[in-house]
Motif scaffolding. Structure first.
Motif, mmCIF file in Angstrom:
data_model
loop_
_atom_site.group_PDB
_atom_site.id
_atom_site.type_symbol
_atom_site.label_atom_id
_atom_site.label_comp_id
_atom_site.label_asym_id
_atom_site.label_seq_id
_atom_site.Cartn_x
_atom_site.Cartn_y
_atom_site.Cartn_z
ATOM 1 N N GLU A 63 34.198 33.843 58.654
ATOM 2 C CA GLU A 63 35.645 33.969 58.543
ATOM 3 C C GLU A 63 36.001 34.242 57.092
ATOM 4 N N HIS A 64 37.045 35.041 56.874
ATOM 5 C CA HIS A 64 37.493 35.325 55.512
ATOM 6 C C HIS A 64 37.865 33.999 54.845
ATOM 7 N N PRO A 65 37.374 33.756 53.625
ATOM 8 C CA PRO A 65 37.575 32.457 52.989
ATOM 9 C C PRO A 65 39.031 32.120 52.673
ATOM 10 N N THR A 66 39.879 33.126 52.551
ATOM 11 C CA THR A 66 41.275 32.867 52.224
ATOM 12 C C THR A 66 42.162 33.496 53.287
ATOM 13 N N SER A 67 42.750 32.663 54.130
ATOM 14 C CA SER A 67 43.584 33.184 55.207
ATOM 15 C C SER A 67 45.014 33.396 54.721
ATOM 16 N N GLU A 76 50.528 38.614 52.684
ATOM 17 C CA GLU A 76 49.724 39.745 53.178
ATOM 18 C C GLU A 76 49.129 40.532 52.013
ATOM 19 N N VAL A 77 49.923 40.750 50.978
ATOM 20 C CA VAL A 77 49.427 41.460 49.805
ATOM 21 C C VAL A 77 48.320 40.636 49.145
ATOM 22 N N ALA A 78 48.522 39.324 49.081
ATOM 23 C CA ALA A 78 47.508 38.446 48.489
ATOM 24 C C ALA A 78 46.192 38.522 49.258
ATOM 25 N N VAL A 79 46.264 38.586 50.577
ATOM 26 C CA VAL A 79 45.050 38.723 51.399
ATOM 27 C C VAL A 79 44.347 40.035 51.056
ATOM 28 N N ALA A 128 42.770 39.602 47.557
ATOM 29 C CA ALA A 128 41.623 38.685 47.619
ATOM 30 C C ALA A 128 40.445 39.325 48.349
ATOM 31 N N GLY A 129 40.750 40.125 49.385
ATOM 32 C CA GLY A 129 39.709 40.767 50.166
ATOM 33 C C GLY A 129 39.290 42.126 49.638
ATOM 34 N N ASP A 130 39.883 42.535 48.508
ATOM 35 C CA ASP A 130 39.566 43.816 47.886
ATOM 36 C C ASP A 130 39.744 44.974 48.865
ATOM 37 N N ASP A 131 40.884 44.962 49.583
ATOM 38 C CA ASP A 131 41.207 46.017 50.550
ATOM 39 C C ASP A 131 41.786 47.219 49.792
ATOM 40 N N VAL A 132 40.884 48.002 49.208
ATOM 41 C CA VAL A 132 41.264 49.090 48.311
ATOM 42 C C VAL A 132 42.168 50.113 48.993
ATOM 43 N N LYS A 133 41.841 50.509 50.220
ATOM 44 C CA LYS A 133 42.631 51.543 50.895
ATOM 45 C C LYS A 133 44.079 51.100 51.111
ATOM 46 N N LEU A 134 44.258 49.863 51.558
ATOM 47 C CA LEU A 134 45.609 49.362 51.778
ATOM 48 C C LEU A 134 46.355 49.224 50.456
ATOM 49 N N LEU A 135 45.700 48.683 49.451
ATOM 50 C CA LEU A 135 46.338 48.533 48.143
ATOM 51 C C LEU A 135 46.707 49.885 47.552
ATOM 52 N N GLU A 136 45.823 50.865 47.667
ATOM 53 C CA GLU A 136 46.122 52.206 47.153
ATOM 54 C C GLU A 136 47.334 52.809 47.853
ATOM 55 N N ARG A 137 47.458 52.569 49.151
ATOM 56 C CA ARG A 137 48.604 53.091 49.901
ATOM 57 C C ARG A 137 49.899 52.451 49.390
ATOM 58 N N TRP A 138 49.872 51.127 49.189
ATOM 59 C CA TRP A 138 51.063 50.437 48.680
ATOM 60 C C TRP A 138 51.408 50.892 47.269
ATOM 61 N N ILE A 139 50.399 51.087 46.428
ATOM 62 C CA ILE A 139 50.635 51.543 45.056
ATOM 63 C C ILE A 139 51.230 52.949 45.082
ATOM 64 N N ALA A 140 50.664 53.822 45.909
ATOM 65 C CA ALA A 140 51.134 55.209 45.991
ATOM 66 C C ALA A 140 52.586 55.294 46.450
ATOM 67 N N THR A 141 53.023 54.359 47.292
ATOM 68 C CA THR A 141 54.397 54.381 47.794
ATOM 69 C C THR A 141 55.334 53.526 46.944
ATOM 70 N N GLY A 142 54.803 52.944 45.862
ATOM 71 C CA GLY A 142 55.642 52.170 44.952
ATOM 72 C C GLY A 142 55.965 50.759 45.406
ATOM 73 N N VAL A 147 46.294 35.051 42.643
ATOM 74 C CA VAL A 147 45.047 35.520 43.232
ATOM 75 C C VAL A 147 44.238 35.979 42.022
ATOM 76 N N SER A 148 43.492 35.046 41.472
ATOM 77 C CA SER A 148 42.813 35.248 40.200
ATOM 78 C C SER A 148 42.048 36.569 40.178
ATOM 79 N N PRO A 149 42.212 37.372 39.143
ATOM 80 C CA PRO A 149 42.868 37.086 37.865
ATOM 81 C C PRO A 149 44.337 37.520 37.827
ATOM 82 N N PHE A 150 44.934 37.787 38.980
ATOM 83 C CA PHE A 150 46.290 38.317 39.020
ATOM 84 C C PHE A 150 47.315 37.273 39.434
ATOM 85 N N VAL A 151 48.561 37.546 39.030
ATOM 86 C CA VAL A 151 49.708 36.795 39.520
ATOM 87 C C VAL A 151 50.566 37.804 40.274
ATOM 88 N N LEU A 152 50.675 37.616 41.577
ATOM 89 C CA LEU A 152 51.541 38.477 42.385
ATOM 90 C C LEU A 152 52.945 37.911 42.291
#
Length: 103
Positions: free
Chosen positions: A3-7, A43-46, A49-63, A89-94
């Motif tokens: 299971e993912h360590p951080t739900s 959801e963003v923190a998950v 934490a899970g290094d979901d690059v594709k999802l993060l890139e989509r959110w970054i691209a849409t601002g 979410v170390s090393p970041f503060v969301l």
């Protein structure tokens, strides 16, 4: 099956409230990530934490996720008590703006 360590629920329970001046110290080391109010902070923190690059890139691209702009920082500097929800979410503060109460 591990299971993912951080739900999402664990992260949601750790959401805190802070003011802009407390966040600003983290900003200087590049650690603040601004999350649009359209997104769920946990959801963003998950995704972070899970290094979901594709999802993060989509959110970054849409601002929807990114570093605060110079204009935003200047505006918040002028608001002594601007409040944000935040989640570490170390090393970041969301950080997510809390809408000002009208009335």
């Amino acid at each position: 099956m591990s299971e993912h360590p951080t739900s999402r629920q664990e992260l949601a329970a750790k959401i805190d409230v802070t003011d802009w001046f407390s966040l600003r110290a983290h900003l200087e080391r590049g650690g603040v990530i601004l999350v649009d109010r359209m997104l769920d902070l946990a959801e963003v923190a998950v995704a972070v934490a899970g290094d979901d690059v594709k999802l993060l890139e989509r959110w970054i691209a849409t601002g929807l996720v990114g570093k605060p702009s110079a204009e935003q920082m200047k505006s918040w500097d002028a608001q002594a008590m601007k409040i944000f929800n935040c989640l570490i979410v170390s090393p970041f503060v969301l950080a997510q703006e809390v809408p000002e109460e009208k009335g």
